[in-house]
Design an enzyme around this catalytic site. Structure first.
Site, PDB file in Angstrom:
ATOM      1  N   CYS A 121      -7.756   0.357  -3.127  1.00 52.24           N
ATOM      2  CA  CYS A 121      -6.573   0.418  -4.002  1.00 52.24           C
ATOM      3  C   CYS A 121      -6.789  -0.297  -5.335  1.00 52.24           C
ATOM      4  O   CYS A 121      -6.011  -0.114  -6.264  1.00 52.24           O
ATOM      5  CB  CYS A 121      -5.356  -0.156  -3.289  1.00 52.24           C
ATOM      6  SG  CYS A 121      -5.024   0.683  -1.738  1.00 52.24           S
ATOM      7  N   HIS A 267       0.183  -2.254  -8.230  1.00 49.93           N
ATOM      8  CA  HIS A 267      -0.191  -1.306  -7.182  1.00 49.93           C
ATOM      9  C   HIS A 267       1.038  -1.055  -6.301  1.00 49.93           C
ATOM     10  O   HIS A 267       1.749  -1.982  -5.939  1.00 49.93           O
ATOM     11  CB  HIS A 267      -1.347  -1.884  -6.373  1.00 49.93           C
ATOM     12  CG  HIS A 267      -1.686  -1.070  -5.172  1.00 49.93           C
ATOM     13  ND1 HIS A 267      -1.898   0.289  -5.239  1.00 49.93           N
ATOM     14  CD2 HIS A 267      -1.832  -1.415  -3.857  1.00 49.93           C
ATOM     15  CE1 HIS A 267      -2.163   0.738  -4.027  1.00 49.93           C
ATOM     16  NE2 HIS A 267      -2.119  -0.268  -3.168  1.00 49.93           N
ATOM     17  N   ASN A 297       1.949   4.935  -1.080  1.00 50.42           N
ATOM     18  CA  ASN A 297       0.730   4.297  -1.569  1.00 50.42           C
ATOM     19  C   ASN A 297      -0.348   5.373  -1.757  1.00 50.42           C
ATOM     20  O   ASN A 297      -0.828   5.938  -0.772  1.00 50.42           O
ATOM     21  CB  ASN A 297       0.297   3.242  -0.540  1.00 50.42           C
ATOM     22  CG  ASN A 297      -0.968   2.504  -0.944  1.00 50.42           C
ATOM     23  OD1 ASN A 297      -1.642   2.876  -1.902  1.00 50.42           O
ATOM     24  ND2 ASN A 297      -1.291   1.455  -0.204  1.00 50.42           N
TER      25      ASN A 297
HETATM   26  N1  COA Z   1       8.542   2.746  12.325  1.00 54.00           N
HETATM   27  C1  COA Z   1       9.155   1.939  13.191  1.00 54.00           C
HETATM   28  N2  COA Z   1       8.616   0.797  13.633  1.00 54.00           N
HETATM   29  C2  COA Z   1       7.399   0.462  13.177  1.00 54.00           C
HETATM   30  C3  COA Z   1       6.686   1.280  12.287  1.00 54.00           C
HETATM   31  C4  COA Z   1       7.299   2.460  11.849  1.00 54.00           C
HETATM   32  N3  COA Z   1       6.710   3.291  10.993  1.00 54.00           N
HETATM   33  N4  COA Z   1       5.507   0.686  11.996  1.00 54.00           N
HETATM   34  C5  COA Z   1       5.460  -0.467  12.711  1.00 54.00           C
HETATM   35  N5  COA Z   1       6.614  -0.581  13.425  1.00 54.00           N
HETATM   36  C6  COA Z   1       6.980  -1.659  14.327  1.00 54.00           C
HETATM   37  C7  COA Z   1       5.799  -2.385  14.891  1.00 54.00           C
HETATM   38  O1  COA Z   1       5.304  -1.685  16.022  1.00 54.00           O
HETATM   39  C8  COA Z   1       6.405  -3.710  15.247  1.00 54.00           C
HETATM   40  O2  COA Z   1       7.063  -3.574  16.482  1.00 54.00           O
HETATM   41  P1  COA Z   1       7.002  -4.774  17.561  1.00 54.00           P
HETATM   42  O3  COA Z   1       7.628  -5.952  16.879  1.00 54.00           O
HETATM   43  O4  COA Z   1       7.798  -4.219  18.692  1.00 54.00           O
HETATM   44  O5  COA Z   1       5.549  -4.972  17.843  1.00 54.00           O
HETATM   45  C9  COA Z   1       7.460  -3.925  14.182  1.00 54.00           C
HETATM   46  O6  COA Z   1       7.713  -2.637  13.611  1.00 54.00           O
HETATM   47  C10 COA Z   1       7.035  -4.883  13.102  1.00 54.00           C
HETATM   48  O7  COA Z   1       5.718  -4.532  12.704  1.00 54.00           O
HETATM   49  P2  COA Z   1       4.988  -5.309  11.566  1.00 54.00           P
HETATM   50  O8  COA Z   1       3.634  -4.719  11.358  1.00 54.00           O
HETATM   51  O9  COA Z   1       5.070  -6.770  11.771  1.00 54.00           O
HETATM   52  O10 COA Z   1       5.944  -4.937  10.339  1.00 54.00           O
HETATM   53  P3  COA Z   1       5.913  -5.479   8.892  1.00 54.00           P
HETATM   54  O11 COA Z   1       7.220  -5.996   8.520  1.00 54.00           O
HETATM   55  O12 COA Z   1       4.716  -6.344   8.620  1.00 54.00           O
HETATM   56  O13 COA Z   1       5.711  -4.133   8.059  1.00 54.00           O
HETATM   57  C11 COA Z   1       3.957  -2.927   6.960  1.00 54.00           C
HETATM   58  C12 COA Z   1       4.568  -3.350   8.293  1.00 54.00           C
HETATM   59  C13 COA Z   1       2.701  -2.114   7.218  1.00 54.00           C
HETATM   60  C14 COA Z   1       4.957  -2.106   6.215  1.00 54.00           C
HETATM   61  C15 COA Z   1       3.613  -4.190   6.149  1.00 54.00           C
HETATM   62  O14 COA Z   1       2.916  -5.113   6.958  1.00 54.00           O
HETATM   63  C16 COA Z   1       2.802  -3.908   4.939  1.00 54.00           C
HETATM   64  O15 COA Z   1       3.256  -3.283   4.020  1.00 54.00           O
HETATM   65  N6  COA Z   1       1.567  -4.443   4.887  1.00 54.00           N
HETATM   66  C17 COA Z   1       0.715  -4.332   3.750  1.00 54.00           C
HETATM   67  C18 COA Z   1       0.348  -2.896   3.543  1.00 54.00           C
HETATM   68  C19 COA Z   1      -0.518  -2.734   2.361  1.00 54.00           C
HETATM   69  O16 COA Z   1      -0.269  -3.281   1.341  1.00 54.00           O
HETATM   70  N7  COA Z   1      -1.543  -1.933   2.567  1.00 54.00           N
HETATM   71  C20 COA Z   1      -2.380  -1.476   1.570  1.00 54.00           C
HETATM   72  C21 COA Z   1      -2.987  -2.533   0.789  1.00 54.00           C
HETATM   73  S1  COA Z   1      -3.670  -1.719  -0.492  1.00 54.00           S
END
Ligand code: COA
Length: 340
Positions: A121, A267, A297
């Site tokens: 990214c 980004h 993204n």
């Molecule tokens: N729909 C519903 N629930 C979801 C889900 C979805 N699409 N994706 C994950 N969950 C659930 C998980 O299974 C987890 O459930 P659990 O608590 O029962 O285990 C819960 O939601 C929380 O998951 P978590 O990963 O802690 O959520 P989060 O608040 O961290 O959000 C992201 C997840 C991916 C959105 C976030 O971590 C993020 O944006 N990370 C950075 C991504 C990024 O920048 N990537 C590219 C870099 S270039």
């Protein structure tokens, strides 16, 4: 004492922007029919409402070429004026030739040297910096820098943790050498760029299979190693820290502070990441550009696409200070300050 340079001060200026987004829209509602998710979860955790998906026969170089044509039209340059094409992508058309060579063929830029940059990214800002080095210190004067991705080809559509986040698209800029003496008021002058990488964290965000370390085989293909694997929470924390640091360093290098910034173009991965950075830089919402609700993204494409949209919607005026900042797999990060 260093000897004063007799060389004229020359820098790279962004003289045109262009973007291309594929027509097909995939909404959160559509995704909730594929995996156990909801519009409410995706919107509240990421800010994304929908994303674009390229057609099956539409390659990264097709999207890149269209964005490039639009940027060249905007800049008023012809394909034969382009001396360098750098495509930032993690979804090249094929392992080789480079996607940049395909773009060269498709747009007819026969005088260009062409290659790709892989920094996930952060790829667009890495490519911009490479192009700046060619232009500021070499004998090439006009370059196309492109960020283009077909991430839908790397998404595991059964993994709700990742499939809701990504989309396809392309953005491009034309950059040209502008020397202080001849063009003291050149628009789009890139004032500074900082970059960083931490290869110790390669495992937090990757596509493990399909390369030389883990070639696809009939035995491993069912576990989908050729799709995006991400530790979301860890990635989130590093993204906030590194994007903030990089922004502050790029501003300092340009002799500016956050108070001088007219618009941040970050980004576009997660609205919560962007808000956390804006808050720490004490920048109000109206100075922060976001279009991830429409596109999700798109990795290396987010910044050039957002820059193009911000310009075309009149959000960037002459003299504005624009802060670009990115973070991605590797981990990699980068930030640039541009005076418009
Ligand atoms: N729909 C519903 N629930 C979801 C889900 C979805 N699409 N994706 C994950 N969950 C659930 C998980 O299974 C987890 O459930 P659990 O608590 O029962 O285990 C819960 O939601 C929380 O998951 P978590 O990963 O802690 O959520 P989060 O608040 O961290 O959000 C992201 C997840 C991916 C959105 C976030 O971590 C993020 O944006 N990370 C950075 C991504 C990024 O920048 N990537 C590219 C870099 S270039």
């Amino acid at each position: 004492m260093p000897t004063p340079s007799t060389q004229p001060f020359c820098a790279s200026s962004i003289i045109g922007t262009g973007s291309y987004m594929p027509a097909k829209v995939l909404t959160n509602e559509d995704l909730s029919k594929l995996v156990d998710t909801s519009d409410e979860w995706i919107t509240s955790r990421t800010g994304i409402k929908e994303r674009r998906i390229a057609a099956p026969d539409e390659a990264t170089s097709d999207m890149a070429s269209e964005a490039a044509r639009r940027a060249m039209t905007d800049a008023g340059v012809k394909p034969e004026d382009i001396q360098l094409i750098i495509v930032a992508t993690v979804t090249p058309d094929m392992a080789f030739p480079s996607t940049a060579c395909f773009v060269q063929k498709k747009i007819g830029a026969s005088n260009a040297v062409c290659f790709d940059v892989s920094a996930a990214c952060s790829g667009f800002l890495y490519a911009l910096q490479v192009a700046r080095h060619f232009i500021n210190t070499g004998n090439r004067t006009t370059a196309l820098v492109i960020g283009a991705e077909k991430l839908s080809s790397l998404v595991n559509w059964q993994d709700r943790n990742t499939c809701v986040l990504f989309g396809d698209g392309a953005g491009a800029v034309v950059i040209r050498k502008a020397c202080e003496e001849e063009e003291p008021n050149a628009q789009g002058r890139v004032l500074s760029t900082v970059m960083g990488s931490d290869g110790n964290l390669v495992d937090l965000l990757k596509v493990p299979g399909g390369g030389s370390a883990c070639p696809l085989t009939p035995e491993n293909i069912t576990s989908r190693p050729n799709t995006i694997h991400m530790e979301g929470r860890e990635t989130f924390k590093h993204a906030v820290t590194r994007m903030l640091e990089a922004s502050q360093q790029a501003l300092e290098m340009a002799g500016l502070t956050a108070a001088d910034v007219s618009l941040v173009i970050p980004h576009q991965a997660n609205a919560r990441i962007i808000s956390a950075i804006a808050e720490r830089l004490a920048l109000p919402n109206e100075k922060v550009f976001m279009n991830l609700d429409k596109y999700g993204n798109t990795s290396a494409a987010t910044i050039p696409v957002a820059l193009d949209e911000a310009r075309r919607s009149g959000l960037i005026k002459k003299g504005d200070v624009i802060l670009l900042v990115a973070f991605g797999g590797g981990f990699t990060w980068a930030s640039s300050v541009v005076r418009w």
